[in-house]
Design a protein around this motif. Structure first.
Motif, PDB file in Angstrom:
ATOM      1  N   LEU A 312       0.726  -1.188  -0.073  1.00 40.92           N
ATOM      2  CA  LEU A 312       0.011  -0.006  -0.064  1.00 40.92           C
ATOM      3  C   LEU A 312       0.892   1.197  -0.136  1.00 40.92           C
ATOM      4  CD1 LEU A 312      -2.578  -0.983   2.652  1.00 40.92           C
ATOM      5  CD2 LEU A 312      -3.077  -0.765   0.288  1.00 40.92           C
ATOM      6  N   GLY A 313       1.996   1.143   0.736  1.00 45.33           N
ATOM      7  CA  GLY A 313       2.842   2.197   0.591  1.00 45.33           C
ATOM      8  C   GLY A 313       3.553   2.706  -0.619  1.00 45.33           C
ATOM      9  N   VAL A 314       3.887   1.601  -1.350  1.00 46.65           N
ATOM     10  CA  VAL A 314       4.626   1.735  -2.888  1.00 46.65           C
ATOM     11  C   VAL A 314       3.282   2.430  -3.600  1.00 46.65           C
ATOM     12  CG1 VAL A 314       5.290   0.459  -4.881  1.00 46.65           C
ATOM     13  CG2 VAL A 314       6.263  -0.038  -2.345  1.00 46.65           C
ATOM     14  N   MET A 315       2.318   1.606  -3.474  1.00 46.69           N
ATOM     15  CA  MET A 315       1.149   2.169  -4.203  1.00 46.69           C
ATOM     16  C   MET A 315       0.686   3.706  -4.142  1.00 46.69           C
ATOM     17  SD  MET A 315      -2.784   0.895  -4.480  1.00 46.69           S
ATOM     18  CE  MET A 315      -2.236  -0.902  -4.809  1.00 46.69           C
ATOM     19  N   ARG A 316       0.921   4.169  -2.632  1.00 44.85           N
ATOM     20  CA  ARG A 316       0.764   5.471  -2.393  1.00 44.85           C
ATOM     21  C   ARG A 316       1.869   6.410  -3.300  1.00 44.85           C
ATOM     22  NH1 ARG A 316       3.188   7.921   1.743  1.00 44.85           N
ATOM     23  NH2 ARG A 316       3.457   5.710   2.759  1.00 44.85           N
ATOM     24  N   HIS A 317       2.820   6.097  -3.159  1.00 42.24           N
ATOM     25  CA  HIS A 317       3.904   6.579  -3.788  1.00 42.24           C
ATOM     26  C   HIS A 317       3.533   6.871  -5.082  1.00 42.24           C
ATOM     27  CE1 HIS A 317       6.815   8.137  -0.542  1.00 42.24           C
ATOM     28  NE2 HIS A 317       6.219   7.027  -0.120  1.00 42.24           N
ATOM     29  N   ALA A 318       3.546   5.584  -5.910  1.00 43.98           N
ATOM     30  CA  ALA A 318       3.225   5.652  -7.372  1.00 43.98           C
ATOM     31  C   ALA A 318       2.353   6.474  -7.895  1.00 43.98           C
ATOM     32  CB  ALA A 318       3.226   4.314  -7.776  1.00 43.98           C
ATOM     33  N   ALA A 371      10.945   0.275  10.177  1.00 45.02           N
ATOM     34  CA  ALA A 371       9.579   0.484  10.413  1.00 45.02           C
ATOM     35  C   ALA A 371       9.229   0.484   8.821  1.00 45.02           C
ATOM     36  CB  ALA A 371       9.114   1.941  10.934  1.00 45.02           C
ATOM     37  N   VAL A 372       8.086  -0.212   8.613  1.00 42.64           N
ATOM     38  CA  VAL A 372       7.904  -0.291   7.038  1.00 42.64           C
ATOM     39  C   VAL A 372       7.258   1.255   6.529  1.00 42.64           C
ATOM     40  CG1 VAL A 372       5.896  -1.030   5.431  1.00 42.64           C
ATOM     41  CG2 VAL A 372       6.930  -2.600   7.354  1.00 42.64           C
ATOM     42  N   ARG A 373       6.587   1.969   7.006  1.00 44.43           N
ATOM     43  CA  ARG A 373       6.294   3.204   6.453  1.00 44.43           C
ATOM     44  C   ARG A 373       7.860   4.097   6.099  1.00 44.43           C
ATOM     45  NH1 ARG A 373       1.560   6.142   5.958  1.00 44.43           N
ATOM     46  NH2 ARG A 373       1.791   8.327   5.752  1.00 44.43           N
ATOM     47  N   ASP A 374       8.391   4.069   7.239  1.00 52.07           N
ATOM     48  CA  ASP A 374       9.491   4.891   7.121  1.00 52.07           C
ATOM     49  C   ASP A 374      10.460   4.255   6.035  1.00 52.07           C
ATOM     50  OD1 ASP A 374       9.025   6.201   9.357  1.00 52.07           O
ATOM     51  OD2 ASP A 374      10.333   5.397  10.557  1.00 52.07           O
ATOM     52  N   LEU A 375      10.831   3.141   6.048  1.00 48.68           N
ATOM     53  CA  LEU A 375      11.740   2.594   4.826  1.00 48.68           C
ATOM     54  C   LEU A 375      11.000   2.877   3.488  1.00 48.68           C
ATOM     55  CD1 LEU A 375      14.296   1.257   4.021  1.00 48.68           C
ATOM     56  CD2 LEU A 375      12.975  -1.060   4.425  1.00 48.68           C
ATOM     57  N   VAL A 376       9.773   2.534   3.264  1.00 47.87           N
ATOM     58  CA  VAL A 376       8.997   3.046   1.921  1.00 47.87           C
ATOM     59  C   VAL A 376       9.127   4.389   1.643  1.00 47.87           C
ATOM     60  CG1 VAL A 376       6.856   2.933   1.091  1.00 47.87           C
ATOM     61  CG2 VAL A 376       7.269   0.774   2.184  1.00 47.87           C
ATOM     62  N   ASP A 377       8.893   5.161   2.563  1.00 52.10           N
ATOM     63  CA  ASP A 377       9.005   6.788   2.475  1.00 52.10           C
ATOM     64  C   ASP A 377      10.328   7.016   1.966  1.00 52.10           C
ATOM     65  OD1 ASP A 377       6.239   7.090   2.853  1.00 52.10           O
ATOM     66  OD2 ASP A 377       6.582   7.528   4.953  1.00 52.10           O
TER      67      ASP A 377
END
Length: 409
Positions: A312-318, A371-377
């Motif tokens: 979901l984080g990757v999709m949010r960025h894309a 943390a997943v969100r931090d790494l994705v961001d």
């Protein structure tokens, strides 16, 4: 402007010479990769850096003097003008705006300055004797290229090496026109993540633009199907550019086995040389605080609950307009159009690359101690950059299909 002259002339001479041997429409990218890889091997064997640069320069000039049939001139059309507009602006920005991204200056260019000073890839700097390098085992192809520019310019100023990044984007856009079409290729420099964003774009000193170029060129060799040797060269350069380059190269090799068959053997010499170079070099220098994702892979079964937040984080960025515009949404739409038009075969190769690499990234997010969100961001946009050429190919095939339909109507 010394850095611009050195960058343009040095990499173009070496790349054009290599084009005479292997054939290609990407002399700058070939020069960038071959110079960095040659220096990597030479310095690992403790061959003097200056001697290596002199030999490369002489070899390049000699090969250029050999008479060959003239290469076709690039086409200047409306798409080319559209492509060059943001690139001209980026070159101007590169000339007047100093670097201010952290990772580029703190990791990549710090390595380049150490190599330019010590002329070693396993010297005091890489043994943490002069300073602590938190990313000590990051691959060195681009720092070696940057160090060569610094040595030729006789100056360690960051400004001299900034031209590597917009020139790489220009080389990729020109090279991709043949396979993905003039108009889809013209879109490449307009993608905000490349042209505007500091986190990985061409106005920074991150290496993701260069990973995108080498991986994209390797992908296009699979589309072209003619030269497994060139395919192997791009794989070698990709492997030595960033840590994720090796798994990306392995994914491409798996596709190459099906496409080239027994001819894939021609790819293995440069690729194997690059892998051995990377492994031997890493065995000689201590690690920094890089995360060992391979060692953490057995934990994946315990971390499955982290996959969905990562996806979901990757999709949010894309889908963020300020970094990607409508690019990834357009890619999905183009894929749907190809399926409706019964052109699913055009999707097989890019879908394999995109899905496999996204899967690898998601697994890495899952097993990481971050943390997943931090790494994705922190990394998602840069990782998505590495997948742009296969996505552009989907858009290009859709545009070609619709143009063919309109022409026959």
């Amino acid at each position: 402007m010394t850095g611009l002259l050195v960058t343009t002339i040095a990499f173009a001479v070496i790349g054009l010479a290599l084009c005479r041997v292997v054939g290609s429409t990407s002399p700058f990218l070939l020069g960038l990769g071959s110079l960095g890889m040659t220096l990597y091997v030479a310095l690992l064997l403790h061959v003097p850096m200056i001697s290596t640069l002199i030999v490369l320069a002489i070899a390049g000039i000699v090969l250029l003097l050999v008479k060959r049939p003239p290469s076709p001139r690039p086409t200047i059309d409306a798409a080319a003008l559209l492509m060059c507009l943001p690139l001209a602006l980026l070159l101007f920005v590169t000339a007047v705006v100093p670097l201010h991204d952290f990772d580029g200056r703190a990791f990549w260019l710090l390595k380049a300055k150490a190599i330019a000073t010590e002329h070693l890839v396993d010297g005091p700097f890489f043994h943490q004797q002069t300073t602590y390098d938190a990313r000590n085992r990051y691959p060195l192809l681009v720092p070696l290229d940057a160090a060569a520019v610094m040595v030729a310019s006789r100056d360690l100023d960051d400004q001299h090496v900034r031209w590597l990044y917009p020139m790489t984007l220009l080389g990729l856009a020109i090279h991709a026109r043949k396979w993905i079409g003039a108009w889809p290729a013209a879109l490449l420099p307009w993608i905000p993540q490349f042209a505007v964003t500091q986190d990985g774009g061409v106005t920074s000193a991150y290496n993701d633009v260069i990973v995108a170029a080498f991986a994209g060129c390797a992908f296009l060799e699979l589309v072209d199907r003619r030269s497994p040797l060139r395919f192997g060269l791009w794989l070698a350069f990709l492997t030595l550019t960033k840590s994720e380059g090796l798994p990306y190269a392995i994914v491409l090799v798996a596709a190459g086995v099906f496409i080239f068959g027994k001819r894939i053997a021609a790819s293995l010499l440069p690729f194997t040389t690059a892998v051995l170079t990377l492994l031997i070099w890493r065995s000689r220098v201590p690690s920094g605080d890089e995360e060992n994702f391979i060692a953490r892979l057995p934990l994946v079964s315990e971390k499955l609950d982290r996959l969905m937040p990562a996806a979901l984080g990757v999709m949010r960025h894309a889908t963020r307009f300020d970094t990607w515009g409508l690019f990834w949404i357009a890619t999905i739409g183009a894929a749907i159009v190809l399926l409706i038009r019964r052109r699913g075969r055009d999707l097989i190769l890019p879908a394999y690359i995109l899905s496999t690499m996204l899967g690898i990234y998601l697994v890495a997010y899952a097993v990481s101690y971050w943390a997943v969100r931090d790494l994705v961001d922190q990394s998602a946009d840069r990782l998505l950059m590495q997948l742009v050429v296969p996505a552009l190919y989907v858009i290009g095939r859709t545009q070609a299909s619709m143009s063919a339909t309109a022409a026959s109507a």
